[in-house]
Design an enzyme around this catalytic site. Structure first.
Site, PDB file in Angstrom:
ATOM      1  N   LYS A 105       0.870  -1.191   0.000  1.00 51.47           N
ATOM      2  CA  LYS A 105       0.000   0.000   0.000  1.00 51.47           C
ATOM      3  C   LYS A 105       0.896   1.227   0.000  1.00 51.47           C
ATOM      4  O   LYS A 105       2.062   1.156   0.398  1.00 51.47           O
ATOM      5  CB  LYS A 105      -0.864   0.008   1.261  1.00 51.47           C
ATOM      6  CG  LYS A 105      -2.105   0.849   1.148  1.00 51.47           C
ATOM      7  CD  LYS A 105      -3.234   0.070   0.505  1.00 51.47           C
ATOM      8  CE  LYS A 105      -4.570   0.698   0.743  1.00 51.47           C
ATOM      9  NZ  LYS A 105      -5.661  -0.274   0.615  1.00 51.47           N
TER      10      LYS A 105
HETATM   11  N1  LIG Z   1     -11.562   1.908  -3.693  1.00 54.64           N
HETATM   12  C1  LIG Z   1     -11.429   0.600  -3.480  1.00 54.64           C
HETATM   13  O1  LIG Z   1     -11.513  -0.202  -4.425  1.00 54.64           O
HETATM   14  C2  LIG Z   1     -11.206   0.069  -2.110  1.00 54.64           C
HETATM   15  C3  LIG Z   1     -11.271   0.876  -0.988  1.00 54.64           C
HETATM   16  N2  LIG Z   1     -11.179   0.311   0.266  1.00 54.64           N
HETATM   17  C4  LIG Z   1     -11.253   1.132   1.467  1.00 54.64           C
HETATM   18  O2  LIG Z   1     -12.522   1.766   1.544  1.00 54.64           O
HETATM   19  C5  LIG Z   1     -12.406   3.037   2.201  1.00 54.64           C
HETATM   20  C6  LIG Z   1     -12.977   4.133   1.305  1.00 54.64           C
HETATM   21  O3  LIG Z   1     -12.271   4.123   0.070  1.00 54.64           O
HETATM   22  P1  LIG Z   1     -12.865   4.824  -1.237  1.00 54.64           P
HETATM   23  O4  LIG Z   1     -14.331   4.747  -1.204  1.00 54.64           O
HETATM   24  O5  LIG Z   1     -12.123   4.262  -2.375  1.00 54.64           O
HETATM   25  O6  LIG Z   1     -12.383   6.330  -1.031  1.00 54.64           O
HETATM   26  P2  LIG Z   1     -13.028   7.667  -1.642  1.00 54.64           P
HETATM   27  O7  LIG Z   1     -11.935   8.643  -1.646  1.00 54.64           O
HETATM   28  O8  LIG Z   1     -13.735   7.376  -2.899  1.00 54.64           O
HETATM   29  O9  LIG Z   1     -14.119   8.069  -0.541  1.00 54.64           O
HETATM   30  C7  LIG Z   1     -13.775   8.319   0.787  1.00 54.64           C
HETATM   31  C8  LIG Z   1     -15.002   8.822   1.520  1.00 54.64           C
HETATM   32  O10 LIG Z   1     -14.702   8.907   2.914  1.00 54.64           O
HETATM   33  C9  LIG Z   1     -15.101  10.181   3.394  1.00 54.64           C
HETATM   34  N3  LIG Z   1     -14.290  10.560   4.569  1.00 54.64           N
HETATM   35  C10 LIG Z   1     -12.990  10.945   4.582  1.00 54.64           C
HETATM   36  N4  LIG Z   1     -12.644  11.280   5.833  1.00 54.64           N
HETATM   37  C11 LIG Z   1     -13.725  11.103   6.617  1.00 54.64           C
HETATM   38  C12 LIG Z   1     -14.000  11.288   7.988  1.00 54.64           C
HETATM   39  N5  LIG Z   1     -13.058  11.737   8.817  1.00 54.64           N
HETATM   40  N6  LIG Z   1     -15.248  11.016   8.449  1.00 54.64           N
HETATM   41  C13 LIG Z   1     -16.216  10.576   7.608  1.00 54.64           C
HETATM   42  N7  LIG Z   1     -16.014  10.383   6.298  1.00 54.64           N
HETATM   43  C14 LIG Z   1     -14.787  10.639   5.807  1.00 54.64           C
HETATM   44  C15 LIG Z   1     -14.897  11.097   2.217  1.00 54.64           C
HETATM   45  O11 LIG Z   1     -15.602  12.323   2.380  1.00 54.64           O
HETATM   46  C16 LIG Z   1     -15.452  10.218   1.104  1.00 54.64           C
HETATM   47  O12 LIG Z   1     -16.856  10.281   1.090  1.00 54.64           O
HETATM   48  C17 LIG Z   1     -10.913   3.193   2.524  1.00 54.64           C
HETATM   49  O13 LIG Z   1     -10.675   2.716   3.829  1.00 54.64           O
HETATM   50  C18 LIG Z   1     -10.235   2.274   1.519  1.00 54.64           C
HETATM   51  O14 LIG Z   1      -8.975   1.814   1.949  1.00 54.64           O
HETATM   52  C19 LIG Z   1     -11.042  -1.043   0.444  1.00 54.64           C
HETATM   53  C20 LIG Z   1     -10.965  -1.862  -0.638  1.00 54.64           C
HETATM   54  C21 LIG Z   1     -10.936  -1.374  -1.990  1.00 54.64           C
HETATM   55  O1  LIG Z   2      -7.495  -3.406  -6.084  1.00 53.00           O
HETATM   56  C1  LIG Z   2      -6.453  -3.509  -5.485  1.00 53.00           C
HETATM   57  O2  LIG Z   2      -5.429  -3.954  -5.963  1.00 53.00           O
HETATM   58  C2  LIG Z   2      -6.333  -3.104  -4.034  1.00 53.00           C
HETATM   59  C3  LIG Z   2      -7.468  -2.289  -3.517  1.00 53.00           C
HETATM   60  C4  LIG Z   2      -7.136  -1.866  -2.120  1.00 53.00           C
HETATM   61  O3  LIG Z   2      -6.313  -1.008  -1.925  1.00 53.00           O
HETATM   62  C5  LIG Z   2      -7.742  -2.557  -0.996  1.00 53.00           C
HETATM   63  O4  LIG Z   2      -8.324  -3.633  -1.173  1.00 53.00           O
HETATM   64  O5  LIG Z   2      -7.630  -2.044   0.122  1.00 53.00           O
END
Ligand SMILES: NC(=O)C1=CN([C@@H]2O[C@H](COP(=O)(O)OP(=O)(O)OC[C@H]3O[C@@H](n4cnc5c(N)ncnc54)[C@H](O)[C@@H]3O)[C@@H](O)[C@H]2O)C=CC1
Ligand SMILES: O=C(O)CCC(=O)C(=O)O
Length: 427
Positions: free
Chosen positions: A112
């Site tokens: 990461k």
């Molecule tokens: N994008 C992906 O494919 C994957 C993401 N994740 C995890 O899911 C989580 C979200 O990732 P994404 O949706 O991709 O990010 P993103 O950047 O698309 O969305 C993040 C969201 O969290 C909110 N946020 C940020 N700080 C905050 C706080 N202090 N309190 C409340 N809300 C807050 C933001 O306003 C936004 O709505 C992360 O922990 C990431 O590691 C896990 C697996 C895969």
């Molecule tokens: O799609 C990937 O390779 C990893 C996504 C990711 O960062 C996660 O699963 O937390």
């Protein structure tokens, strides 16, 4: 030395993953040599690189890539652009990736990284230059058969397209197309996979659905609240609502919204998209105090934002009977103890959000084999794989009479131990 609030948070994220690992390692009597290896990260890469800003001045940025373990295959994991990114956060998130890819049975290890910035402070052109410079600075520390980044918080398909383009431009013309799979989560049309955008949220929804099915229930009329309305929070909400569940509250970095009648997911997306993702000001719900969020009456709570959100300080307030971890590391060990003692089921991150990396694996295969997969095919394969992983964990929950996280860790760590043992390194 005084520790600031932010530092405390970062410290405990790494503590959280180590605590989870050590608990399971001791439970299964993990070979002490393998335990030593897995307790540490293989490589911690820190790069400082200059970028010219729109005003002509040069700013120096700090980027990270931590590679935890590659016993099962190339390093894999997302890149995050956020002020909280540092080496400790990247170490914790890289370890979670190792457990996640192993649990899903993918031929990957865990990594990461990211850049310590608030992307809202930069123009699109600046973000492109920052991303391209970061890619150059990482150099051969990433590569399609070595370490394959993907989107995470505040990065998206556009970010991945810039990385792929920059990385490929460093190769000779005849080698360029063989390097497209240096990142996954690219835009469809530039080597991206149909459905990778929704893969993580679909997985969150599907694991919730499978849990209810195993209890003889459906999602019809179930109420849920979601923290984070980005990629994961939005898609998970969309699939849940389409299956009859009701979205009562959403919290993001700027506001907390509540509507007892249910919040419209498409309308909220339409409101937030032009505002750099902020849900603030949405007229289809009332804004409430952020501290009320975790204590709201509901059936399902989905943390889908940052780590360490559910702790001993708020876990006792939670009314949901299921916590589905869309985010990585949203619950610290003390918070989880409270949840489990209150009979709340936690679907752990390494299972709940594994749809994303499974989708990334499909994209990697698509690029490697020069294929183009269709959406229905992708979702069918994703559902099948997720169901298999869920059933494995469910089986371990029953067999070992334990909670879902411990069961998932037992499978993930045992697979890595087996690989080391088969190679005869630690007989
Ligand atoms: N994008 C992906 O494919 C994957 C993401 N994740 C995890 O899911 C989580 C979200 O990732 P994404 O949706 O991709 O990010 P993103 O950047 O698309 O969305 C993040 C969201 O969290 C909110 N946020 C940020 N700080 C905050 C706080 N202090 N309190 C409340 N809300 C807050 C933001 O306003 C936004 O709505 C992360 O922990 C990431 O590691 C896990 C697996 C895969
Ligand atoms: O799609 C990937 O390779 C990893 C996504 C990711 O960062 C996660 O699963 O937390």
């Amino acid at each position: 030395m005084m520790i600031t609030k932010l530092e405390e948070k970062k410290q405990s994220m790494y503590d959280t993953v180590l605590n989870q690992f050590e608990k399971t390692a001791d439970l299964i009597g993990l070979n002490p040599n393998i335990k030593k290896i897995l307790s540490l990260t293989n490589n911690e890469i820190i790069v400082h690189f200059p970028v010219k800003m729109d005003n002509g001045k040069v700013e120096i940025f700090t980027g990270y890539r931590v590679q935890h373990n590659n016993a099962l295959g190339p390093y894999k994991g997302g890149l995050r652009y956020h002020p909280t990114v540092d080496v400790d956060a990247a170490k914790a998130l890289a370890m979670w990736m190792t457990w996640k890819t192993s649990l899903a049975g993918l031929p990957y290890g865990g990594a990461k990284g990211g850049i310590q910035i608030d992307p809202r402070n930069y123009s699109l052109g600046e973000l492109e230059r920052i991303t391209r410079r970061f890619t150059y600075a990482l150099g051969e520390n990433i590569g399609p058969e070595h370490d394959i980044p993907a989107p995470d918080v505040n990065t998206n398909a556009q970010t991945m397209a810039w990385i792929a383009d920059t990385y490929m431009s460093t190769k000779s013309p005849s080698e360029r197309s063989q390097n497209q799979h240096v990142v996954t989560g690219k835009p469809v049309g530039s080597g991206g996979l149909e459905g990778r955008d929704r893969a993580t949220g679909f997985g969150v929804y599907h694991t919730i659905k499978l849990l209810h099915r195993s209890r003889g229930e459906t999602l019809e009329g179930k109420t849920f609240i979601v923290q984070g309305f980005g990629n994961v929070g939005y898609w998970a909400s969309k699939f849940l609502v389409e299956d009859g569940a009701i979205l009562l509250a959403v919290q993001d970095a700027h506001a907390t919204l509540y509507n007892a009648e249910g919040i419209s997911v498409p309308h909220l997306l339409e409101h937030s998209s032009p505002r750099k993702g902020s849900i603030k000001g949405f007229e289809g719900a009332k804004e409430i105090d952020p501290d009320e969020f975790f204590g709201l009456e509901c059936d399902i709570l989905i943390p889908a934002a940052l780590g360490n959100q559910i702790t001993e300080e708020n876990a006792f307030k939670i009314k949901a009977t299921v916590v589905a971890e869309g985010a990585n590391g949203p619950t610290n060990p003390e918070g989880e103890e409270v949840l489990l003692s209150r009979g709340i089921t936690v679907i752990p991150d390494i299972l709940c959000n594994s749809g994303g990396v499974i989708g990334s694996y499909f994209e990697w295969l698509q690029n490697r084999n020069g294929e183009l997969w269709q959406m229905d095919e992708v979702l069918e394969k994703l559902e099948k794989k997720l169901t298999q992983v869920f059933k494995n964990v469910e089986g371990a929950v029953k067999e070992k009479n334990t909670d879902w996280r411990t069961a998932a860790y037992i499978i993930a760590i045992s697979r890595i131990e087996l690989a080391y043992n088969q190679r005869g390194i630690f007989p």
